[in-house]
Design an enzyme around this catalytic site. Structure first.
Site, short mmCIF file in Angstrom:
data_model
loop_
_atom_site.label_atom_id
_atom_site.label_comp_id
_atom_site.label_asym_id
_atom_site.label_seq_id
_atom_site.Cartn_x
_atom_site.Cartn_y
_atom_site.Cartn_z
CB ALA A 11 -42.31 111.35 0.21
CB SER A 12 -45.34 109.77 4.68
OG SER A 12 -46.03 109.92 5.89
#
Length: 217
Positions: A11-12
């Site tokens: 998700a980064s």
């Protein structure tokens, strides 16, 4: 020789920018997915590699690099077949670097402030003053696009990879108004049409689902 290892978190946004760069270059990376909720980034082994305990971190057969912008420049310099994504022309490179610094110094920090409020349970909606910071970043990006289709040059570059991962994340939190930021919206759609955009899409969908869960709770 072993594949370069990328310690990452799906998700980064910074992790996703490196995935975009690798896909564009045709590089295969050994992806090591960290569970940040279990503090995988705080283990003695990880801290020895990256004392700032950020993600992503690249281990290219013992060469350790962290910060996605540094990683992307390293990858294109070492593995790129040409300088298309990071031109050697001094002015073009300076503009790309400025956009990368804008991402690391302005846009991504504004997004991260909101994310950390959610992670710490201090908010389940975006505070007005935090939304205003992101909107201001959108205004600058709209100006960057006044005389070009891509963020730094006439073609896609590393600047676009870093910024598209951050902008699409920010858009989940503070939607990019189509009438106010028409050029920015067009750029997003142009980036979504890149043949390797899927490298950003998977992690972005994970992020979106998590945020939507918080908004609905």
């Amino acid at each position: 020789m072993a594949l370069p290892k990328l310690y990452m978190f799906d998700a980064s946004p910074p992790s996703r920018s490196v995935l975009l760069t690798a896909k564009a270059l045709g590089i295969t990376l050994d992806l090591i997915r960290l569970n940040l909720t279990k503090a995988d980034h705080l283990t003695p082994e990880y801290l020895k590699m990256n004392p700032q305990h950020t993600v992503p971190t690249l281990d290219d057969n013992g060469i350790i690099i962290w910060d996605s912008h540094a990683i992307n420049i390293y990858l294109v310099t070492k593995y790129g077949k040409d300088s298309f994504l990071y031109p050697e022309d001094p002015y073009k490179r300076a503009v790309i670097n400025q956009r990368l610094h804008f991402d690391s110094g302005i846009l991504f920090p504004a997004v991260l402030k909101v994310i950390m409020l959610f992670v710490r349970g201090q908010a389940n909606s975006v505070p007005a003053e935090k939304a205003a910071e992101i909107q201001e970043a959108y205004e600058f990006l709209e100006k960057f696009l006044e005389d070009r289709q891509w963020m730094a040059c006439d073609n896609v570059t590393l600047a676009d990879f870093s910024l598209i991962s951050s902008v699409t994340t920010a858009d989940v939190l503070v939607p990019v108004d189509q009438s106010r930021f028409s050029k920015l919206n067009t750029w997003i759609k142009r980036a979504e049409g890149l043949p390797y955009y899927e490298a950003n899409k998977h992690g972005l969908n994970i992020f979106r689902k998590r945020i939507e869960g918080l908004f609905s709770s």
